[in-house]
Design a protein around this motif. Structure first.
Motif, PDB file in Angstrom:
ATOM      1  N   UNK A  17      32.345  -9.027 -49.256  1.00 13.47           N
ATOM      2  CA  UNK A  17      31.394 -10.246 -49.881  1.00 13.47           C
ATOM      3  C   UNK A  17      30.823 -11.037 -48.731  1.00 13.47           C
ATOM      4  N   UNK A  18      31.681 -11.152 -47.753  1.00 10.63           N
ATOM      5  CA  UNK A  18      31.274 -12.177 -46.640  1.00 10.63           C
ATOM      6  C   UNK A  18      30.068 -11.474 -45.919  1.00 10.63           C
ATOM      7  N   UNK A  19      30.099 -10.001 -45.864  1.00 11.36           N
ATOM      8  CA  UNK A  19      29.003  -9.373 -45.169  1.00 11.36           C
ATOM      9  C   UNK A  19      27.678  -9.592 -45.923  1.00 11.36           C
ATOM     10  N   UNK A  20      27.850  -9.526 -47.122  1.00 13.62           N
ATOM     11  CA  UNK A  20      26.494  -9.390 -48.055  1.00 13.62           C
ATOM     12  C   UNK A  20      26.045 -10.790 -48.111  1.00 13.62           C
ATOM     13  N   UNK A  59      15.905  -5.071 -24.416  1.00 12.39           N
ATOM     14  CA  UNK A  59      15.685  -6.012 -25.513  1.00 12.39           C
ATOM     15  C   UNK A  59      17.108  -6.128 -25.853  1.00 12.39           C
ATOM     16  N   UNK A  60      17.844  -7.153 -25.566  1.00 13.09           N
ATOM     17  CA  UNK A  60      19.196  -7.330 -25.942  1.00 13.09           C
ATOM     18  C   UNK A  60      19.332  -8.062 -27.206  1.00 13.09           C
ATOM     19  N   UNK A  61      20.126  -7.626 -28.010  1.00 11.35           N
ATOM     20  CA  UNK A  61      20.407  -8.254 -29.228  1.00 11.35           C
ATOM     21  C   UNK A  61      21.875  -7.996 -29.552  1.00 11.35           C
ATOM     22  N   UNK A  62      22.783  -9.031 -29.843  1.00 13.81           N
ATOM     23  CA  UNK A  62      24.243  -8.731 -30.074  1.00 13.81           C
ATOM     24  C   UNK A  62      24.468  -7.895 -31.428  1.00 13.81           C
ATOM     25  N   UNK A  63      25.206  -7.094 -31.138  1.00 17.96           N
ATOM     26  CA  UNK A  63      25.656  -6.279 -32.260  1.00 17.96           C
ATOM     27  C   UNK A  63      26.971  -6.816 -33.358  1.00 17.96           C
ATOM     28  N   UNK A  64      27.181  -8.009 -32.871  1.00 18.24           N
ATOM     29  CA  UNK A  64      28.126  -8.651 -33.508  1.00 18.24           C
ATOM     30  C   UNK A  64      27.746  -9.630 -34.846  1.00 18.24           C
ATOM     31  N   UNK A  65      28.558  -9.969 -35.652  1.00 20.18           N
ATOM     32  CA  UNK A  65      28.229 -10.777 -36.832  1.00 20.18           C
ATOM     33  C   UNK A  65      29.364 -11.933 -36.695  1.00 20.18           C
ATOM     34  N   UNK A  66      29.046 -12.801 -37.171  1.00 23.80           N
ATOM     35  CA  UNK A  66      29.988 -14.205 -37.252  1.00 23.80           C
ATOM     36  C   UNK A  66      30.244 -14.334 -38.874  1.00 23.80           C
ATOM     37  N   UNK A  67      31.656 -14.394 -39.199  1.00 22.83           N
ATOM     38  CA  UNK A  67      32.009 -14.621 -40.476  1.00 22.83           C
ATOM     39  C   UNK A  67      32.888 -15.824 -40.645  1.00 22.83           C
ATOM     40  N   UNK A  68      32.736 -16.679 -41.581  1.00 23.83           N
ATOM     41  CA  UNK A  68      33.515 -18.033 -41.706  1.00 23.83           C
ATOM     42  C   UNK A  68      34.752 -17.729 -42.729  1.00 23.83           C
ATOM     43  N   UNK A  69      35.938 -17.777 -42.015  1.00 21.28           N
ATOM     44  CA  UNK A  69      36.841 -17.715 -43.059  1.00 21.28           C
ATOM     45  C   UNK A  69      37.859 -19.103 -42.869  1.00 21.28           C
ATOM     46  N   UNK A  70      37.654 -19.835 -44.097  1.00 27.64           N
ATOM     47  CA  UNK A  70      38.604 -21.056 -44.191  1.00 27.64           C
ATOM     48  C   UNK A  70      38.173 -22.031 -43.051  1.00 27.64           C
ATOM     49  N   UNK A  71      36.912 -22.315 -42.626  1.00 26.41           N
ATOM     50  CA  UNK A  71      36.548 -23.170 -41.936  1.00 26.41           C
ATOM     51  C   UNK A  71      36.541 -22.436 -40.439  1.00 26.41           C
ATOM     52  N   UNK A  72      36.861 -21.352 -40.298  1.00 23.55           N
ATOM     53  CA  UNK A  72      37.021 -20.555 -38.803  1.00 23.55           C
ATOM     54  C   UNK A  72      35.981 -19.642 -38.688  1.00 23.55           C
ATOM     55  N   UNK A  73      35.257 -19.903 -37.478  1.00 23.51           N
ATOM     56  CA  UNK A  73      34.321 -18.678 -37.147  1.00 23.51           C
ATOM     57  C   UNK A  73      34.881 -17.500 -36.658  1.00 23.51           C
ATOM     58  N   UNK A  74      34.680 -16.383 -37.113  1.00 23.60           N
ATOM     59  CA  UNK A  74      35.218 -15.207 -36.638  1.00 23.60           C
ATOM     60  C   UNK A  74      34.346 -14.093 -36.232  1.00 23.60           C
ATOM     61  N   UNK A  75      34.353 -13.525 -34.973  1.00 24.04           N
ATOM     62  CA  UNK A  75      33.333 -12.559 -34.582  1.00 24.04           C
ATOM     63  C   UNK A  75      33.704 -11.102 -34.942  1.00 24.04           C
ATOM     64  N   UNK A 124      29.519   3.110 -47.328  1.00 20.63           N
ATOM     65  CA  UNK A 124      29.527   3.043 -45.728  1.00 20.63           C
ATOM     66  C   UNK A 124      30.158   1.525 -45.508  1.00 20.63           C
ATOM     67  N   UNK A 125      29.649   0.693 -46.536  1.00 18.00           N
ATOM     68  CA  UNK A 125      30.108  -0.763 -46.222  1.00 18.00           C
ATOM     69  C   UNK A 125      31.716  -0.848 -46.534  1.00 18.00           C
ATOM     70  N   UNK A 126      32.144   0.079 -47.412  1.00 13.82           N
ATOM     71  CA  UNK A 126      33.574  -0.162 -47.590  1.00 13.82           C
ATOM     72  C   UNK A 126      34.573   0.416 -46.404  1.00 13.82           C
ATOM     73  N   UNK A 127      33.917   1.635 -45.699  1.00 18.38           N
ATOM     74  CA  UNK A 127      34.390   2.131 -44.546  1.00 18.38           C
ATOM     75  C   UNK A 127      34.367   0.858 -43.415  1.00 18.38           C
ATOM     76  N   UNK A 128      33.363   0.225 -43.300  1.00 25.57           N
ATOM     77  CA  UNK A 128      33.079  -0.949 -42.188  1.00 25.57           C
ATOM     78  C   UNK A 128      34.126  -2.124 -42.653  1.00 25.57           C
ATOM     79  N   UNK A 129      34.426  -2.244 -43.916  1.00 25.26           N
ATOM     80  CA  UNK A 129      35.167  -3.369 -44.137  1.00 25.26           C
ATOM     81  C   UNK A 129      36.703  -2.965 -43.901  1.00 25.26           C
ATOM     82  N   UNK A 130      36.927  -1.718 -44.283  1.00 22.41           N
ATOM     83  CA  UNK A 130      38.500  -1.120 -43.932  1.00 22.41           C
ATOM     84  C   UNK A 130      38.771  -1.356 -42.276  1.00 22.41           C
TER      85      UNK A 130
END
Length: 231
Positions: free
Chosen positions: A160-163, A54-70, A134-140
């Motif tokens: 903030x964007x992750x939340x 069962x495939x699921x992407x481990x990626x997230x997409x964040x939107x920064x100033x109108x730009x989508x970043x994986x 843990x969230x702080x580690x990921x963010x850094x």
């Protein structure tokens, strides 16, 4: 025929056989495919399907100033799989994050080379709240990776964007990693909290829980059996 990606996981077996997972191509992703077969390749050219992942992407997409970043998800809870090092088949772990503080469970499934399910074992556990550290580690880590791409964001912005994107569950996924040993044992790394040590559960070839081991939170399990381990 089977076309393999250069990074496709595989394991060689006796008798000039191999277990392979073709991986997920960009084209397949764009078509929304979410199931990938695992193949047993034989020396005579025959191909058998052992299981379907069962495939699921481990990626997230964040939107920064109108730009989508994986970026990598901070707390992925997609199904995990591993080829068993003794060549007996495949193990799959379904590890959804709990949605309440009551008793949770995850599932360990072993599939033999002929496609039969050897065992399907649910494991109960007490959900662990997602720690702020843990969230702080990921963010850094994510901030450093993006900086190498000339994308400058603060850790506070990333948190903030992750939340806001719904990528921070109330409780940690119960399993971090699954691997196996040459004696057929399955090693499951449980959730990584803010504690200095992490629990590993050892499951035998028939599904019995054989042992529980604690390792340093940042230790890497390099090899193991039912009697010893190497980090």
């Amino acid at each position: 025929s089977v076309t393999l990606l250069p990074t496709a996981p595989s394991i060689l077996l006796p008798g000039r056989r191999a277990l392979v997972w073709p991986g997920m191509s960009a084209r397949a992703l764009s078509q929304g495919l979410d199931r990938i077969p695992m193949f047993l390749l034989r020396a005579d050219g025959d191909v058998d399907t052992v299981a379907v992942a069962e495939y699921e992407s481990q990626g997230a997409v964040l939107t920064v100033k109108g730009r989508r970043i994986g970026v990598a998800k901070p707390f992925p809870d997609n199904p995990l799989f591993d080829f068993l090092a003794d060549g007996s088949g495949v193990v799959v772990v379904r590890r959804r994050s709990a949605t309440s503080k009551g008793e949770g469970s995850f599932e360990v499934v072993k599939v033999a080379l002929n496609g039969d399910t050897v065992f399907r074992r649910p494991i109960a556990y007490k959900p662990q709240p997602t720690p702020r550290s843990r969230l702080a580690e990921w963010a850094e880590d994510t901030r450093e990776r993006l900086a190498r791409r000339n994308l400058l964001l603060s850790t506070a912005d990333l948190e903030s964007m992750a939340r806001e994107g719904g990528h921070v569950p109330a409780f940690l996924p119960p399993v971090t990693l699954v691997t196996s040993a040459s004696d057929g044992t399955i090693w499951i790394e449980r959730e990584k909290t803010s504690a200095p040590r992490t629990t590993w559960q050892v499951i035998g070839p028939t599904g019995d829980l054989m042992a529980t081991v604690e390792l340093g939170r940042n230790e890497t399990l390099k090899a193991a059996s039912n009697t010893r381990l190497y980090t």
